[in-house]
Design an enzyme around this catalytic site. Sequence first.
Site, PDB file in Angstrom:
ATOM      1  N   SER A  95      10.254   6.138   9.891  1.00 35.94           N
ATOM      2  CA  SER A  95       9.780   5.549  11.182  1.00 35.94           C
ATOM      3  C   SER A  95      10.176   4.259  11.433  1.00 35.94           C
ATOM      4  O   SER A  95      10.324   3.249  10.565  1.00 35.94           O
ATOM      5  CB  SER A  95       8.214   5.499  10.994  1.00 35.94           C
ATOM      6  OG  SER A  95       7.413   5.066  11.998  1.00 35.94           O
TER       7      SER A  95
ATOM      8  N   CYS B 110       5.314  -7.833   7.462  1.00 38.83           N
ATOM      9  CA  CYS B 110       6.206  -7.469   8.533  1.00 38.83           C
ATOM     10  C   CYS B 110       6.347  -8.473   9.397  1.00 38.83           C
ATOM     11  O   CYS B 110       5.378  -9.186   9.907  1.00 38.83           O
ATOM     12  CB  CYS B 110       5.590  -6.094   9.247  1.00 38.83           C
ATOM     13  SG  CYS B 110       6.632  -5.316  10.408  1.00 38.83           S
TER      14      CYS B 110
ATOM     15  N   CYS C 197      -1.156  -3.917  15.076  1.00 40.68           N
ATOM     16  CA  CYS C 197      -0.953  -3.534  13.737  1.00 40.68           C
ATOM     17  C   CYS C 197      -1.410  -4.559  12.875  1.00 40.68           C
ATOM     18  O   CYS C 197      -1.303  -5.567  13.160  1.00 40.68           O
ATOM     19  CB  CYS C 197       0.601  -3.366  13.729  1.00 40.68           C
ATOM     20  SG  CYS C 197       1.131  -2.728  11.943  1.00 40.68           S
TER      21      CYS C 197
ATOM     22  N   CYS D 170      -2.161   1.230   8.156  1.00 41.13           N
ATOM     23  CA  CYS D 170      -1.213   0.301   7.621  1.00 41.13           C
ATOM     24  C   CYS D 170      -1.557  -1.180   7.673  1.00 41.13           C
ATOM     25  O   CYS D 170      -2.201  -1.667   8.367  1.00 41.13           O
ATOM     26  CB  CYS D 170       0.246   0.272   8.277  1.00 41.13           C
ATOM     27  SG  CYS D 170       0.820   1.938   8.833  1.00 41.13           S
TER      28      CYS D 170
ATOM     29  N   CYS E 179       3.972  -6.253  16.269  1.00 43.70           N
ATOM     30  CA  CYS E 179       3.148  -5.467  17.037  1.00 43.70           C
ATOM     31  C   CYS E 179       1.696  -5.781  17.310  1.00 43.70           C
ATOM     32  O   CYS E 179       1.080  -6.114  16.378  1.00 43.70           O
ATOM     33  CB  CYS E 179       3.109  -3.917  16.642  1.00 43.70           C
ATOM     34  SG  CYS E 179       4.956  -3.359  16.525  1.00 43.70           S
TER      35      CYS E 179
ATOM     36  N   GLU F 255       1.011  -1.072   0.188  1.00 41.12           N
ATOM     37  CA  GLU F 255      -0.014   0.001   0.236  1.00 41.12           C
ATOM     38  C   GLU F 255       0.764   1.072   0.060  1.00 41.12           C
ATOM     39  O   GLU F 255       1.936   1.246   0.575  1.00 41.12           O
ATOM     40  CB  GLU F 255      -0.702  -0.034   1.274  1.00 41.12           C
ATOM     41  CG  GLU F 255      -1.861  -1.110   1.329  1.00 41.12           C
ATOM     42  CD  GLU F 255      -2.424  -1.315   2.686  1.00 41.12           C
ATOM     43  OE1 GLU F 255      -2.620  -0.561   3.414  1.00 41.12           O
ATOM     44  OE2 GLU F 255      -2.647  -2.593   2.857  1.00 41.12           O
TER      45      GLU F 255
ATOM     46  N   SER G  57       8.725   4.696  16.987  1.00 43.75           N
ATOM     47  CA  SER G  57       7.285   4.506  17.459  1.00 43.75           C
ATOM     48  C   SER G  57       7.512   3.582  19.124  1.00 43.75           C
ATOM     49  O   SER G  57       8.138   2.855  19.257  1.00 43.75           O
ATOM     50  CB  SER G  57       6.675   3.050  16.633  1.00 43.75           C
ATOM     51  OG  SER G  57       6.665   3.567  15.319  1.00 43.75           O
TER      52      SER G  57
ATOM     53  N   CYS H  41       3.161   8.076   1.878  1.00 45.73           N
ATOM     54  CA  CYS H  41       3.635   7.020   2.950  1.00 45.73           C
ATOM     55  C   CYS H  41       3.837   5.819   2.045  1.00 45.73           C
ATOM     56  O   CYS H  41       2.869   5.466   1.392  1.00 45.73           O
ATOM     57  CB  CYS H  41       2.499   6.955   3.757  1.00 45.73           C
ATOM     58  SG  CYS H  41       2.787   5.869   5.064  1.00 45.73           S
TER      59      CYS H  41
END
Length: 348
Positions: free
Chosen positions: A193, A111, A118, A335, A115, A91, A216, A104
């Site tokens: 980030s 990933c 997320c 995200c 987390c 994305e 973060s 972004c």
Amino acid sequence: MEKKNLFGLTLAELENELADLPKFRAKQIANWMYQRGAISFEDMTDLSKNLRADLMQRYEILTPQLVKKLVSKDNLTTKFLLAFADGAAVEVVLMRHDYGNSICISTQVGCAMGCKFCASTLNGLQRNLTAGEMLGEIIFVQNFLREENQKVDTLVIMGTGEPLTNFDNLLKMLKLLHESYTLNFSYRKITISTCGIVPAIKKLIAEKIPVTLSISLHAPNNKLRSALMPINSAFPLNEVLKSGEEYALETGRRVTYEYILIGGVNDTEEHARQLAKILSGQLCNVNLIPINPVDERNFQPPTHNATQKFFHFLNTHNINATVRKEFGAGINAACGQLRNQNLKKSKD
Ligand code: SAH
């Protein structure tokens, strides 16, 4: 014979690859791919037909393909789902601010960080993106905006993935993006980030490129941070804060700490007090982000009152804080949400 992809090569790499042609051809092709929106040799109208045919035999230009585009009601946010040659999709979000167009981008497919709040990490990490693929995300939006006589003004590397675990590709992309034969993009208009990969933050400091670092944080103590972000067991809070402090000292640039507010989890006055304490004296900003609830995760947004109190507490205790303006919630701009929907659909 497999064709070699030219998109993502530096000018020196292109010259090397096209050593049998006059040297200026490499520059010409770079300009077409990186500045003039060419997505195939066909588009390069100032190359002879023969040369184009010859190039097509040997090479390809791999750029991402649009799978889906969503536009928010207020027209300020556009979200693109882009697919690469192997079908993997990521994305990219375009946000039209009063100060310009910000995009972004994603750095990985999925990933590995895990987390708890997320959506990007729900299916784990599929693979890293190459420098060319990341640059492809940016050039895609640049080409899209060109039709409106606009351009990409600022870049945030805050989409799916942990950029600092894809360090070499990320660095190659940043340097490429900065070149005069691509977008000539200023490092000062770039924010990276990270969830706090301490050794990679140190590597970034050593590169001496003036990008903004955003860390973060999401919790003011190790117990809660480890519960929300498994990476905290490898790089605990105090080490993350120390590397942030070092970043600010070495680069003279203010570090941003991101803090998602999750109702009843990390949004009380006691949390604000702890946060103000651990950040006191740092050259930093805190960006408070009311959580964007994710279907698969059972977290609630904070109340408006809790958000305001948290914000007020920090600002009256010498910590510069802002509350992030919400962009694109109606189009699943958090995200990973759009990609997950697409994955789900293709499994049904
Ligand atoms: N891995 C990097 C960059 C990608 S995440 C990092 O951790 O910073 C980008 C930002 O979005 C991070 O601050 C992340 O914590 C935040 N984020 C993730 N899920 C979110 C959610 N459901 N609501 C709001 N922000 C979220």
